[in-house]
Design a protein around this motif. Structure first.
Motif, short mmCIF file in Angstrom:
data_model
loop_
_atom_site.label_atom_id
_atom_site.label_comp_id
_atom_site.label_asym_id
_atom_site.label_seq_id
_atom_site.Cartn_x
_atom_site.Cartn_y
_atom_site.Cartn_z
N ARG A 1 26.18 0.24 31.32
CA ARG A 1 26.44 -1.21 31.31
C ARG A 1 25.92 -1.86 32.59
O ARG A 1 25.23 -2.89 32.55
N ASP B 1 31.76 -2.75 18.62
CA ASP B 1 31.77 -4.21 18.57
C ASP B 1 30.95 -4.81 19.71
O ASP B 1 30.30 -5.82 19.55
N HIS B 2 31.02 -4.18 20.85
CA HIS B 2 30.29 -4.62 22.03
C HIS B 2 30.14 -3.44 22.97
O HIS B 2 30.69 -2.38 22.72
N ASN C 1 25.14 0.12 17.21
CA ASN C 1 25.37 -1.29 16.91
C ASN C 1 26.38 -1.47 15.79
O ASN C 1 27.14 -2.44 15.79
#
Length: 187
Positions: free
Chosen positions: A41, A185-186, A181
């Protein structure tokens, strides 16, 4: 008679477990885990790269196992060749990162690999499929295939990638990218 009672109890318990497993919103994450989420991230955000793409490449390259060195000499979790890693460290201005870090430290490898994905994406005129192919076969090969008309750079035409390893690599990365994906969800 006791055996029959055990079967009657076991079947509902098993069915209940399966129902809970499938009704749980996150059961697919067991099949498609993403490790090193914070590092992915962080570096994906910094270099403006899709974190699911980084995770997909890691999954295909090493299945999240750090410290790997391939038969060809590729290093670490994202399997960077030493020459590519040295060049990328210089271009990305990361003098504190060493080849030993690239091989053994997931965060350093993810940082360098993510920078390299960004660079390839730019070199391939924003074509993510060509960038994935270039990550495996090298940007010179991919540019040559496209220029000669052997491959048009699209996923729909992936069967025309001249090197089977790269063709399979692109298909696997895209498969995991789509799964991530769908499952998450994220990031």
């Amino acid at each position: 008679m006791i055996w029959l009672k055990k079967k009657r109890v076991l079947l509902p318990v098993l069915l209940s477990f399966i129902a809970v497993l499938f009704l749980s919103s996150h059961w697919m994450t067991w099949l498609y885990p993403i490790y090193y989420k914070d590092q992915i991230r962080e570096h994906a955000s910094y270099y403006e790269v899709d974190p699911f793409l980084v995770a997909s490449i890691i999954r295909v390259e090493t299945n999240y196992k750090p410290g790997k060195e391939s038969k060809r000499g590729a290093l670490g979790i994202m399997q960077l060749m030493p020459d590519t890693a040295n060049w990328a460290m210089e271009m990305a201005k990361l003098p504190a990162v060493t080849l030993d870090d690239v091989k053994h430290e997931a965060s350093a490898n993810i940082q360098l690999g993510t920078w390299y994905i960004k660079k390839l994406h730019e070199e391939m005129d924003g074509n993510p499929i060509a960038a994935i192919a270039a990550y495996n076969a090298g940007p010179g090969n991919v540019r040559s295939w496209i220029k000669k008309g052997l491959w048009d750079g699209s996923y729909e035409d992936v069967r025309n990638i001249p090197i089977g390893e790269t063709r399979h690599y692109v298909q696997r990365v895209i498969y995991y990218y789509n799964q991530y994906n769908d499952v998450y969800d994220h990031f």
